[in-house]
Design an enzyme around this catalytic site. Structure first.
Site, mmCIF file in Angstrom:
data_model
loop_
_atom_site.group_PDB
_atom_site.id
_atom_site.type_symbol
_atom_site.label_atom_id
_atom_site.label_comp_id
_atom_site.label_asym_id
_atom_site.label_seq_id
_atom_site.Cartn_x
_atom_site.Cartn_y
_atom_site.Cartn_z
ATOM 1 N N HIS A 239 -2.170 -2.844 -6.482
ATOM 2 C CA HIS A 239 -2.706 -2.531 -5.150
ATOM 3 C C HIS A 239 -4.216 -2.706 -5.143
ATOM 4 C CE1 HIS A 239 -3.274 0.740 -1.835
ATOM 5 N NE2 HIS A 239 -3.342 -0.475 -1.337
ATOM 6 N N SER B 246 0.829 -1.204 0.000
ATOM 7 C CA SER B 246 0.000 0.000 0.000
ATOM 8 C C SER B 246 0.862 1.252 0.000
ATOM 9 C CB SER B 246 -0.931 -0.003 1.214
ATOM 10 O OG SER B 246 -0.218 -0.309 2.369
ATOM 11 N N GLU C 10 -5.102 -0.259 -8.135
ATOM 12 C CA GLU C 10 -4.167 0.826 -8.415
ATOM 13 C C GLU C 10 -2.897 0.153 -8.938
ATOM 14 O OE1 GLU C 10 -2.836 2.863 -4.845
ATOM 15 O OE2 GLU C 10 -2.523 4.728 -5.944
#
Ligand code: CAA
Length: 295
Positions: free
Chosen positions: A139, A118, A151
């Protein structure tokens, strides 16, 4: 792309394995502990049941998805025939560097190595391998089977071909990709964590109570849950760790974790996973009961 290795069978790892298996990919789920793998399979089965109950998938899809998952306690065996490995181990740089070294040595030459980090630098993780062009961030958001976003983060050396492959793959598993470059927090946590931190400051400075802060953001800004409830779901230790990455990476005091957040992490009040954070979770996640410390 047929076989996907997933390293780490915690909340994110089992969610990622679930989504790939449900969409027809063979999944090797890898963890060091057999018990963790057993727990992960039980969670995946329960979450597939939830989708069956909601009419999103049928029983056969559930049975097929579970049959596509094989578990491994050995990284070398688990990744040796994979086309893609997604690392979803604990969010610690030293651990992830070690894992990337191991998978680089054991995975086929053409295998893409992705990380679900993250906030840790993709470029730094890529430096542990001999294939930095094939290292990329993927992500996922929690809960993985429900949240649409992936992401995708390009490291400094990630090739355009690898980025395209992962973008296409994300769509094939029913997700919507958003591209980001490799700077602290990428896009998601660069924006989310300062908001959560500011919500904690708002509580710390007595501007509002837990319920009021979350109500304002839920009903005033149409967020599905308030920032303090979301922080409890994410884990206050994880929120602090990501803010530390932003603070270290940019050297800007605006990212420094609120002293209340630091205190709560030191007191092991980590949110849902420890039973208490801004709310009390000892009775489950259905009712919102403000923690005694704030009521
Ligand atoms: N993490 C873990 N579990 C979550 C969760 C989250 N962020 N959000 C919801 N859940 C769980 C709920 O606890 C509930 O579980 P139980 O049924 O076992 O109690 C289940 O998901 C369903 O939740 P809802 O009752 O709210 O059901 P819904 O269908 O109305 O909505 C939802 C589901 C769309 C996921 C909604 O709850 C939501 O929007 N949640 C916030 C999700 C979110 O913001 N995720 C991003 C977190 S940040 C992240 O993952 C990345 C990072 O790097 C920190």
């Amino acid at each position: 792309m047929q076989k996907v290795g997933v390293i780490g069978s915690g909340t994110m790892g089992n969610g990622i394995a679930h989504v790939f298996a449900q969409n027809g990919y063979q999944v090797n789920l890898i963890d060091i502990k057999t018990e963790a793998l057993e727990r992960a399979l039980a969670t995946i089965s329960k979450n597939l049941d939830r989708q069956v109950a909601k009419g999103k998938i049928d029983e056969q899809t559930k049975t097929d998805a579970l049959a596509r998952i094989t578990t491994f306690t050995n990284v070398v065996d688990g990744v040796s025939e994979c086309d893609l490995v997604v690392e979803a181990a604990t969010e610690r740089l030293d651990l992830k560097m070690k894992i990337f070294k191991e998978i680089d040595a054991a995975a086929p030459e053409n295998c893409i190595l992705a990380t679900n980090t993250s906030s840790i630098s993709i470029t730094e993780l890529a430096s542990a391998t001999n294939r930095p062009d094939k290292v990329i961030g993927m992500h996922f958001m929690n809960p993985v089977p429900v949240m649409k976003l992936v992401e995708i983060i390009n490291g400094y050396s990630t090739s355009a071909e690898v980025t395209q492959t992962i973008e296409d793959l994300s769509k094939k598993i029913g997700k919507v990709p958003a591209m980001a470059n490799d700077y602290p927090g990428f896009i998601a946590n660069r924006i989310l964590m300062p908001m959560i931190n500011e919500a904690i400051y708002t509580l710390f400075e007595g501007v509002g109570g837990v319920k009021e802060i979350d109500t304002v953001m839920k009903l005033g800004m149409a967020h599905p849950m308030g920032p303090l409830q979301l922080a409890d779901f994410i884990g206050l230790d994880v929120c602090k760790a990501i803010l530390d990455v932003l603070y270290d990476g940019f050297g800007n005091p605006k990212y420094a974790p609120c002293p209340l957040l630091v205190n709560m992490v030191n007191a092991n009040k980590l949110g849902v996973k420890s039973g208490e954070g801004f709310y009390s979770w000892t009775h489950g996640t259905k009712d919102l009961v403000v923690s005694k410390s704030f009521s």
